[in-house]
Design a protein around this motif. Structure first.
Motif: not given
Length: 121
Positions: A60-73, A76-83
């Motif tokens: 999820g961290i990798e996905v979050c970082e990739e989305l945040r590195s793309d100005e199209d996102f 976009t709100r991102i919520v980590m939902l984790t244990a």
């Protein structure tokens, strides 16, 4: 209504989150691992992404970082939902670009409230 992408490899958790948020009328998509989640995000451009941390293919961290590195996102709100509960995990997620952090197990009402607040603005 807003589109929400759930990226979660545990089918039971994904179903629970989908059912909770569908009651509020959100358009829901589900990715079963980080790679599929990233592909769906790029194809669908959801308003909010709920990411599990520990998943196959990409975390999820990798996905979050990739989305945040793309100005199209950028909006976009991102919520980590984790244990993962440690303060340093929360800090790492926020540094990666997450807007919020919810720990499993979670109360459905808390999830609904957080999602509504983030989408409101």
């Amino acid at each position: 209504m807003a589109q929400v992408l759930i990226v979660e490899d545990d089918e039971d958790v994904a179903s629970l989150v989908r059912d909770v948020l569908a009651r509020d009328g959100y358009d829901i998509r589900v990715g079963r691992d980080g790679g599929e989640g990233l592909q769906l995000a790029r194809a669908e451009h959801p308003d909010l992404v709920l990411l599990d941390w520990m998943m196959p293919v990409k975390t999820g961290i990798e996905v979050c970082e990739e989305l945040r590195s793309d100005e199209d996102f950028a909006s976009t709100r991102i919520v980590m939902l984790t244990a993962r509960r440690a303060d340093e995990d929360r800090e790492r997620a926020m540094a990666a670009g997450a807007d919020d952090y919810l720990v499993k197990p979670f109360l459905p009402r808390a999830l609904r409230t957080r999602v509504a607040e983030l989408l409101a603005g």
